[in-house]
Design a protein around this motif. Structure first.
Motif, PDB file in Angstrom:
ATOM      1  N   ASN A 229       0.816  -1.215   0.000  1.00  0.00           N
ATOM      2  CA  ASN A 229       0.000   0.000   0.000  1.00  0.00           C
ATOM      3  C   ASN A 229       0.851   1.267   0.000  1.00  0.00           C
ATOM      4  OD1 ASN A 229      -2.527  -1.475   0.211  1.00  0.00           O
ATOM      5  ND2 ASN A 229      -1.953  -1.917   2.324  1.00  0.00           N
ATOM      6  N   HIS A 230       1.924   1.237  -0.775  1.00  0.00           N
ATOM      7  CA  HIS A 230       2.849   2.374  -0.754  1.00  0.00           C
ATOM      8  C   HIS A 230       2.242   3.649  -1.318  1.00  0.00           C
ATOM      9  CE1 HIS A 230       3.650   2.173  -5.107  1.00  0.00           C
ATOM     10  NE2 HIS A 230       3.658   0.865  -4.958  1.00  0.00           N
ATOM     11  N   GLU A 231       1.141   3.532  -2.095  1.00  0.00           N
ATOM     12  CA  GLU A 231       0.535   4.741  -2.675  1.00  0.00           C
ATOM     13  C   GLU A 231       0.025   5.692  -1.593  1.00  0.00           C
ATOM     14  OE1 GLU A 231      -2.755   1.588  -2.537  1.00  0.00           O
ATOM     15  OE2 GLU A 231      -0.619   1.665  -3.027  1.00  0.00           O
ATOM     16  N   TYR A 232      -0.262   5.167  -0.402  1.00  0.00           N
ATOM     17  CA  TYR A 232      -0.728   6.014   0.692  1.00  0.00           C
ATOM     18  C   TYR A 232       0.387   6.877   1.266  1.00  0.00           C
ATOM     19  CZ  TYR A 232      -4.886   3.003   0.727  1.00  0.00           C
ATOM     20  OH  TYR A 232      -6.026   2.316   0.379  1.00  0.00           O
ATOM     21  N   LEU A 233       1.625   6.522   0.981  1.00  0.00           N
ATOM     22  CA  LEU A 233       2.758   7.274   1.522  1.00  0.00           C
ATOM     23  C   LEU A 233       2.850   8.691   0.980  1.00  0.00           C
ATOM     24  CD1 LEU A 233       5.717   4.709   1.630  1.00  0.00           C
ATOM     25  CD2 LEU A 233       4.727   5.917   3.569  1.00  0.00           C
ATOM     26  N   HIS A 234       2.410   8.900  -0.246  1.00  0.00           N
ATOM     27  CA  HIS A 234       2.567  10.203  -0.885  1.00  0.00           C
ATOM     28  C   HIS A 234       1.932  11.321  -0.060  1.00  0.00           C
ATOM     29  CE1 HIS A 234       4.290   8.675  -4.656  1.00  0.00           C
ATOM     30  NE2 HIS A 234       3.474   7.642  -4.502  1.00  0.00           N
ATOM     31  N   SER A 235       0.684  11.142   0.327  1.00  0.00           N
ATOM     32  CA  SER A 235      -0.009  12.188   1.084  1.00  0.00           C
ATOM     33  C   SER A 235       0.558  12.331   2.489  1.00  0.00           C
ATOM     34  CB  SER A 235      -1.508  11.891   1.153  1.00  0.00           C
ATOM     35  OG  SER A 235      -1.754  10.647   1.802  1.00  0.00           O
ATOM     36  N   VAL A 236       1.015  11.209   3.078  1.00  0.00           N
ATOM     37  CA  VAL A 236       1.586  11.274   4.420  1.00  0.00           C
ATOM     38  C   VAL A 236       2.878  12.079   4.413  1.00  0.00           C
ATOM     39  CG1 VAL A 236       2.499   9.926   6.336  1.00  0.00           C
ATOM     40  CG2 VAL A 236       0.518   9.082   5.076  1.00  0.00           C
ATOM     41  N   PHE A 237       3.718  11.871   3.405  1.00  0.00           N
ATOM     42  CA  PHE A 237       4.942  12.671   3.277  1.00  0.00           C
ATOM     43  C   PHE A 237       4.603  14.160   3.193  1.00  0.00           C
ATOM     44  CE2 PHE A 237       7.646   8.978   2.063  1.00  0.00           C
ATOM     45  CZ  PHE A 237       8.793   9.327   2.761  1.00  0.00           C
ATOM     46  N   GLN A 238       3.569  14.492   2.470  1.00  0.00           N
ATOM     47  CA  GLN A 238       3.183  15.891   2.309  1.00  0.00           C
ATOM     48  C   GLN A 238       2.762  16.526   3.628  1.00  0.00           C
ATOM     49  OE1 GLN A 238       3.435  17.888  -0.275  1.00  0.00           O
ATOM     50  NE2 GLN A 238       4.128  16.368  -1.760  1.00  0.00           N
ATOM     51  N   ASN A 239       2.213  15.723   4.529  1.00  0.00           N
ATOM     52  CA  ASN A 239       1.756  16.262   5.815  1.00  0.00           C
ATOM     53  C   ASN A 239       2.888  16.897   6.618  1.00  0.00           C
ATOM     54  OD1 ASN A 239      -0.828  15.380   5.266  1.00  0.00           O
ATOM     55  ND2 ASN A 239      -0.684  13.541   6.553  1.00  0.00           N
ATOM     56  N   ASN A 240       4.128  16.425   6.390  1.00  0.00           N
ATOM     57  CA  ASN A 240       5.255  16.971   7.151  1.00  0.00           C
ATOM     58  C   ASN A 240       5.529  18.435   6.874  1.00  0.00           C
ATOM     59  OD1 ASN A 240       5.654  14.059   7.635  1.00  0.00           O
ATOM     60  ND2 ASN A 240       7.690  14.660   8.364  1.00  0.00           N
ATOM     61  N   ALA A 241       4.991  18.944   5.766  1.00  0.00           N
ATOM     62  CA  ALA A 241       5.187  20.366   5.439  1.00  0.00           C
ATOM     63  C   ALA A 241       4.582  21.278   6.504  1.00  0.00           C
ATOM     64  CB  ALA A 241       4.575  20.671   4.069  1.00  0.00           C
ATOM     65  N   SER A 242       3.663  20.746   7.307  1.00  0.00           N
ATOM     66  CA  SER A 242       3.047  21.558   8.358  1.00  0.00           C
ATOM     67  C   SER A 242       4.049  21.927   9.453  1.00  0.00           C
ATOM     68  CB  SER A 242       1.848  20.814   8.969  1.00  0.00           C
ATOM     69  OG  SER A 242       2.257  19.613   9.588  1.00  0.00           O
ATOM     70  N   PHE A 243       5.205  21.278   9.474  1.00  0.00           N
ATOM     71  CA  PHE A 243       6.236  21.582  10.463  1.00  0.00           C
ATOM     72  C   PHE A 243       7.298  22.530   9.913  1.00  0.00           C
ATOM     73  CE2 PHE A 243       4.454  17.560  11.844  1.00  0.00           C
ATOM     74  CZ  PHE A 243       4.231  17.798  13.195  1.00  0.00           C
ATOM     75  N   ASN A 244       7.014  23.169   8.793  1.00  0.00           N
ATOM     76  CA  ASN A 244       7.972  24.084   8.189  1.00  0.00           C
ATOM     77  C   ASN A 244       8.360  25.197   9.164  1.00  0.00           C
ATOM     78  OD1 ASN A 244       9.573  25.089   6.034  1.00  0.00           O
ATOM     79  ND2 ASN A 244       7.981  26.570   5.551  1.00  0.00           N
ATOM     80  N   PHE A 245       9.609  25.615   9.102  1.00  0.00           N
ATOM     81  CA  PHE A 245      10.091  26.678   9.989  1.00  0.00           C
ATOM     82  C   PHE A 245      11.116  27.522   9.267  1.00  0.00           C
ATOM     83  CE2 PHE A 245      12.785  22.984  10.455  1.00  0.00           C
ATOM     84  CZ  PHE A 245      14.075  23.471  10.591  1.00  0.00           C
TER      85      PHE A 245
END
Length: 245
Positions: A229-245
């Protein structure tokens, strides 16, 4: 049939442009990660070659094993940035912590401010042997104290592998889940791959971290993903952008 024959991607190719790594052990000489500033420089350089741009590194805070205080971590962070010899790197690198959930942690967040990833988000982990008996009480008290827990590598806690219900209970208790990206390559074994697939398919993973300690971890980022189910990884990786600093 074509779905199963389709070649799976390399993990490195899933790292998005806006990715912020929220879990690593890059500060020198402070835990079981980088042993020296030379190690730190090497690890960061190799991660940058892959495409990593921003790092929130998270040294262990674990009782008598890694008894790191907030002051010790912040002083190490300051020295490390000064020694990296990279212009403006202080805008791309900062330290938080990875706190072991135990009775010492319970007392710690009641008396002093924790090192957070951003705002009130705090990275926590469990023992690999067994969860603390009062894990739900501690999670509740942590949130009452004003923090939002992010549980590091939930897929690696073997005592939860038998049922998704335990994971859902942790989610209901207020935890976000941070997947170790190397779990997608089989680095931690087949049972971790299996539960990672299940967690992703059921929408239980929120963020992804490298948890890099050494160059062997980085070598594995160059490997192919083994998940179904690696296709689900794409959106999860994108979620990390919320920690931008």
């Amino acid at each position: 049939m074509l779905h199963f024959l389709k070649s799976k991607p390399f993990l490195r190719d899933l790292i998005p442009e806006n990715y912020v790594d929220i879990h690593s052990h890059l500060l020198p000489g402070i835990d079981d990660g980088a042993a020296s500033i030379e190690d730190t420089k090497l690890l960061i350089s190799r991660l940058q070659e892959i495409g990593f741009k921003k790092f929130i590194t998270t040294p262990h805070v674990l009782g008598e094993v890694w008894n790191n205080s907030r002051i010790q971590i912040e002083e190490n962070e300051s020295r490390t940035i000064q020694n990296l010899d990279t212009p403006n790197f202080n805008t791309h690198f900062k330290a938080a912590a990875e706190y072991m959930i135990d009775e010492e942690f319970r007392q710690l967040f009641k008396k002093e401010k924790l090192l957070t990833l951003k705002d009130n988000y705090v990275l926590v982990e469990l023992s690999y042997l067994y969860p603390p008996l009062q894990v739900y009480d501690i999670l509740f008290e942590l949130q009452v104290a004003g923090y939002q827990p992010i549980l590091a590598h939930p897929e690696r806690y073997v005592f939860y592998h038998h049922s998704l219900s335990d994971y859902k209970k942790l989610k209901d208790a207020g935890c976000f889940f941070q997947l170790n990206m190397l779990s997608a390559t089989g680095y931690y074994g087949a049972s971790v791959v299996k539960i990672t697939d299940a967690l992703l398919k059921n929408g239980l993973i929120d963020f992804v971290g490298s948890d890099v300690h050494h160059t062997r971890h980085i070598d594995s980022i160059h490997k192919k993903i083994v998940l179904k189910n690696h296709e689900y990884l794409h959106s999860v990786f994108q979620n990390n952008a919320s920690f931008n600093f």
